[in-house]
Design a protein around this motif. Structure first.
Motif, short mmCIF file in Angstrom:
data_model
loop_
_atom_site.label_atom_id
_atom_site.label_comp_id
_atom_site.label_asym_id
_atom_site.label_seq_id
_atom_site.Cartn_x
_atom_site.Cartn_y
_atom_site.Cartn_z
N ALA A 54 -77.50 -53.65 -22.07
CA ALA A 54 -76.28 -53.40 -21.21
C ALA A 54 -75.80 -51.97 -21.34
CB ALA A 54 -74.93 -54.11 -21.56
N GLN A 55 -76.26 -51.21 -22.50
CA GLN A 55 -75.94 -49.95 -22.80
C GLN A 55 -76.60 -48.87 -21.57
OE1 GLN A 55 -76.49 -48.88 -26.66
NE2 GLN A 55 -75.57 -46.60 -26.41
N PRO A 56 -77.89 -48.92 -21.40
CA PRO A 56 -78.03 -47.99 -20.34
C PRO A 56 -77.62 -48.15 -19.00
CG PRO A 56 -80.02 -49.34 -21.35
CD PRO A 56 -78.81 -49.67 -21.87
N GLU A 57 -77.45 -49.38 -18.61
CA GLU A 57 -76.62 -49.54 -17.36
C GLU A 57 -75.31 -49.07 -17.23
OE1 GLU A 57 -77.83 -50.84 -14.44
OE2 GLU A 57 -79.73 -51.34 -15.40
N LEU A 58 -74.42 -49.24 -18.48
CA LEU A 58 -73.35 -48.62 -18.50
C LEU A 58 -73.18 -47.08 -18.36
CD1 LEU A 58 -71.71 -50.80 -21.00
CD2 LEU A 58 -70.37 -50.35 -18.97
N GLN A 59 -74.06 -46.60 -19.09
CA GLN A 59 -74.39 -45.18 -19.23
C GLN A 59 -74.89 -44.80 -17.81
OE1 GLN A 59 -73.36 -43.42 -21.48
NE2 GLN A 59 -73.47 -44.40 -23.29
N ARG A 60 -75.49 -45.14 -17.24
CA ARG A 60 -76.06 -44.67 -15.73
C ARG A 60 -74.89 -44.90 -14.67
NH1 ARG A 60 -80.23 -48.45 -15.31
NH2 ARG A 60 -81.41 -46.92 -16.40
N ALA A 61 -73.93 -45.97 -14.93
CA ALA A 61 -72.96 -45.98 -13.98
C ALA A 61 -71.72 -44.96 -14.14
CB ALA A 61 -72.09 -47.36 -14.33
N ALA A 62 -71.68 -44.50 -15.45
CA ALA A 62 -70.90 -42.99 -16.03
C ALA A 62 -71.55 -41.98 -15.14
CB ALA A 62 -70.67 -43.12 -17.19
N THR A 63 -72.76 -41.87 -15.23
CA THR A 63 -73.49 -40.49 -14.66
C THR A 63 -73.30 -40.62 -13.08
OG1 THR A 63 -75.59 -41.73 -14.75
CG2 THR A 63 -74.89 -40.13 -16.57
N LYS A 64 -73.30 -41.77 -12.65
CA LYS A 64 -73.18 -41.80 -11.13
C LYS A 64 -71.65 -41.92 -10.66
CE LYS A 64 -77.75 -42.67 -10.51
NZ LYS A 64 -78.43 -41.72 -10.04
N GLY A 65 -70.83 -41.90 -11.60
CA GLY A 65 -69.43 -41.88 -11.10
C GLY A 65 -68.73 -43.21 -10.79
N VAL A 66 -69.47 -44.33 -11.10
CA VAL A 66 -68.82 -45.58 -10.90
C VAL A 66 -67.83 -45.76 -12.02
CG1 VAL A 66 -69.47 -48.06 -10.79
CG2 VAL A 66 -71.05 -46.51 -9.83
N PHE A 67 -67.93 -45.55 -13.06
CA PHE A 67 -67.01 -45.59 -14.36
C PHE A 67 -66.81 -44.18 -14.82
CE2 PHE A 67 -68.66 -50.02 -14.63
CZ PHE A 67 -67.91 -50.58 -14.17
N HIS A 68 -65.77 -44.01 -15.38
CA HIS A 68 -65.51 -42.79 -16.04
C HIS A 68 -66.38 -42.76 -17.51
CE1 HIS A 68 -63.05 -39.54 -18.29
NE2 HIS A 68 -62.96 -39.29 -17.04
N ALA A 69 -66.88 -41.56 -17.95
CA ALA A 69 -67.33 -41.45 -19.44
C ALA A 69 -66.73 -42.18 -20.42
CB ALA A 69 -67.93 -40.09 -19.56
N ASN A 70 -65.50 -41.86 -20.55
CA ASN A 70 -64.66 -42.52 -21.54
C ASN A 70 -64.59 -43.92 -21.49
OD1 ASN A 70 -64.42 -39.67 -22.27
ND2 ASN A 70 -62.29 -39.46 -21.93
N THR A 71 -64.26 -44.40 -20.34
CA THR A 71 -64.26 -45.85 -19.96
C THR A 71 -65.32 -46.62 -20.83
OG1 THR A 71 -62.91 -45.66 -18.22
CG2 THR A 71 -63.96 -47.85 -18.55
N VAL A 72 -66.74 -45.96 -20.47
CA VAL A 72 -68.00 -46.38 -20.87
C VAL A 72 -67.96 -46.56 -22.56
CG1 VAL A 72 -70.42 -46.47 -20.78
CG2 VAL A 72 -69.08 -46.14 -18.80
N ALA A 73 -67.37 -45.37 -22.97
CA ALA A 73 -67.80 -44.96 -24.35
C ALA A 73 -66.95 -46.30 -25.08
CB ALA A 73 -67.40 -43.88 -24.52
N ARG A 74 -65.55 -46.18 -24.63
CA ARG A 74 -64.64 -47.20 -25.14
C ARG A 74 -65.21 -48.71 -25.10
NH1 ARG A 74 -60.71 -46.61 -21.74
NH2 ARG A 74 -61.14 -48.37 -20.57
N LYS A 75 -65.75 -49.04 -24.04
CA LYS A 75 -66.30 -50.42 -23.87
C LYS A 75 -67.31 -50.70 -24.84
CE LYS A 75 -65.29 -51.23 -18.98
NZ LYS A 75 -64.49 -52.45 -19.09
N LEU A 76 -68.39 -49.59 -25.03
CA LEU A 76 -69.46 -49.87 -25.91
C LEU A 76 -68.93 -49.92 -27.24
CD1 LEU A 76 -71.87 -47.43 -24.13
CD2 LEU A 76 -72.25 -49.98 -24.29
#
Length: 92
Positions: A54-76
């Motif tokens: 899941a981690q690469p998918e979440l990071q990719r979503a952050a770089t594409k602007g789908v999720f905020h980077a801090n949201t991804v960091a918090r979830k992980l």
């Protein structure tokens, strides 16, 4: 309705981007669901594998602007803490 050619083009671009973002968000949610199910099942190794996928998918979503980077960091961070606690609970 859009009057200028550039406004019509922006509408087309937005529609395409919305479809792409919706698909990516849905895909990320599927990966997160697998991690949640593994944690609920109590299987630490399976949960770790699911988080690793899941981690690469979440990071990719952050770089594409789908999720905020801090949201991804918090979830992980929260998921990894729960997985770590899962191992501690099994040993106790």
């Amino acid at each position: 309705m859009a009057n200028t050619a550039s406004a019509r083009k922006r509408i087309r671009q937005t529609e395409k981007r919305t479809i792409r973002n919706r698909a990516r968000r849905s895909r990320v949610r599927g990966f997160l669901r697998k991690v949640e199910q593994a944690i609920a099942g109590g299987d630490k190794s399976q949960a770790q594998d699911a988080l690793k996928a899941a981690q690469p998918e979440l990071q990719r979503a952050a770089t594409k602007g789908v999720f905020h980077a801090n949201t991804v960091a918090r979830k992980l961070s929260r998921l990894s803490a729960r997985i770590k606690a899962l191992g501690a609970a099994a040993q106790a």
